[in-house]
Motif scaffolding. Structure first.
Motif, PDB file in Angstrom:
ATOM      1  N   LYS A  64       0.836  -1.200   0.000  1.00  0.00           N
ATOM      2  CA  LYS A  64       0.000   0.000   0.000  1.00  0.00           C
ATOM      3  C   LYS A  64       0.872   1.251   0.000  1.00  0.00           C
ATOM      4  CE  LYS A  64      -4.150   1.936   0.615  1.00  0.00           C
ATOM      5  NZ  LYS A  64      -5.235   1.842  -0.296  1.00  0.00           N
ATOM      6  N   GLY A 119      -8.992   1.844   2.264  1.00  0.00           N
ATOM      7  CA  GLY A 119      -9.375   3.149   1.760  1.00  0.00           C
ATOM      8  C   GLY A 119      -8.151   4.020   1.609  1.00  0.00           C
ATOM      9  N   THR A 120      -8.349   5.303   1.809  1.00  0.00           N
ATOM     10  CA  THR A 120      -7.248   6.263   1.710  1.00  0.00           C
ATOM     11  C   THR A 120      -6.253   6.015   2.834  1.00  0.00           C
ATOM     12  OG1 THR A 120      -8.776   7.878   0.807  1.00  0.00           O
ATOM     13  CG2 THR A 120      -6.706   8.721   1.684  1.00  0.00           C
ATOM     14  N   HIS A 121      -4.989   6.083   2.507  1.00  0.00           N
ATOM     15  CA  HIS A 121      -3.979   5.952   3.552  1.00  0.00           C
ATOM     16  C   HIS A 121      -3.309   7.301   3.769  1.00  0.00           C
ATOM     17  CE1 HIS A 121      -1.179   5.557   0.145  1.00  0.00           C
ATOM     18  NE2 HIS A 121      -0.237   5.914   0.987  1.00  0.00           N
ATOM     19  N   VAL A 135      -6.566  10.501   9.348  1.00  0.00           N
ATOM     20  CA  VAL A 135      -7.176   9.740   8.268  1.00  0.00           C
ATOM     21  C   VAL A 135      -8.644   9.536   8.636  1.00  0.00           C
ATOM     22  CG1 VAL A 135      -7.162   7.571   6.970  1.00  0.00           C
ATOM     23  CG2 VAL A 135      -5.005   8.540   7.798  1.00  0.00           C
TER      24      VAL A 135
END
Length: 184
Positions: A64, A119-121, A135
């Motif tokens: 990721k 999801g968004t990191h 986050v």
């Protein structure tokens, strides 16, 4: 199905390009494993080449993030695998070159969305203590972090649950990972 904690394992080593996280059992429905890796070298932290769970067949993780800190001596990576086989297997992490100090840990979870597991990191680096990253996560989601820092005790925030810690790696570093329930 709600997300739940399943199991954890971690390791530390010095002067190596390969580290093995000891075998740990994974079970339950909608399985997910997160692996956090931290390493440092005098010439710069090393990038992750591969993370493989030693199941049959071997399970290769999706990286990721893989970043080097501002100081360039540290590197931090996070990777995941969706729907790993049940059972007890070790995980092998291979770096681009030998690192002076390295730690890695794996957290298995159940009840994770198998189609969109992440999801968004967010990432951060620097020398400010305590370190923070913001986050967004819904109340039915979990945040999983990975820290790798200069030799300092790592203490998770009040709303975080420590999952693994490797302190006093070689002469200079510590690593850890925690989870936190989303709130927005």
């Amino acid at each position: 199905m709600a997300i739940g904690f399943d199991n954890v394992s971690s390791a530390q080593a010095t002067a190596t390009a390969t580290i093995t996280i000891p075998a740990f059992a994974v079970g339950g429905a909608d399985r997910f494993i997160f692996v956090g890796v931290g390493n440092s070298s005098g010439g710069g932290g090393e990038n992750v080449i591969s993370i493989v769970r030693n199941a049959t067949p071997p399970e290769t993780f999706t990286v990721k993030w893989d970043i080097r800190a501002q100081q360039t001596f540290f590197a931090n990576a996070g990777a995941y695998f969706v729907n790993p086989a049940t059972g007890s297997f070790s995980i092998t992490v291979t770096l681009a070159a030998s690192a002076d100090e390295v730690c890695a840990g794996a957290i298995s979870l159940t009840g994770v969305d198998q189609t969109t597991p992440t999801g968004t990191h967010g990432t951060a680096n620097g020398t400010v203590k305590p370190s923070t990253v913001t986050v967004a996560a819904a109340t039915d989601e979990w945040l999983v972090d990975n820290h790798y820092i200069a030799k300092t005790a790592i203490t998770p925030g009040a709303d975080q649950t420590e999952r693994w810690t490797q302190e006093n790696i070689g002469a200079a570093t510590s690593g850890a990972s925690s989870t936190q329930l989303g709130s927005a």
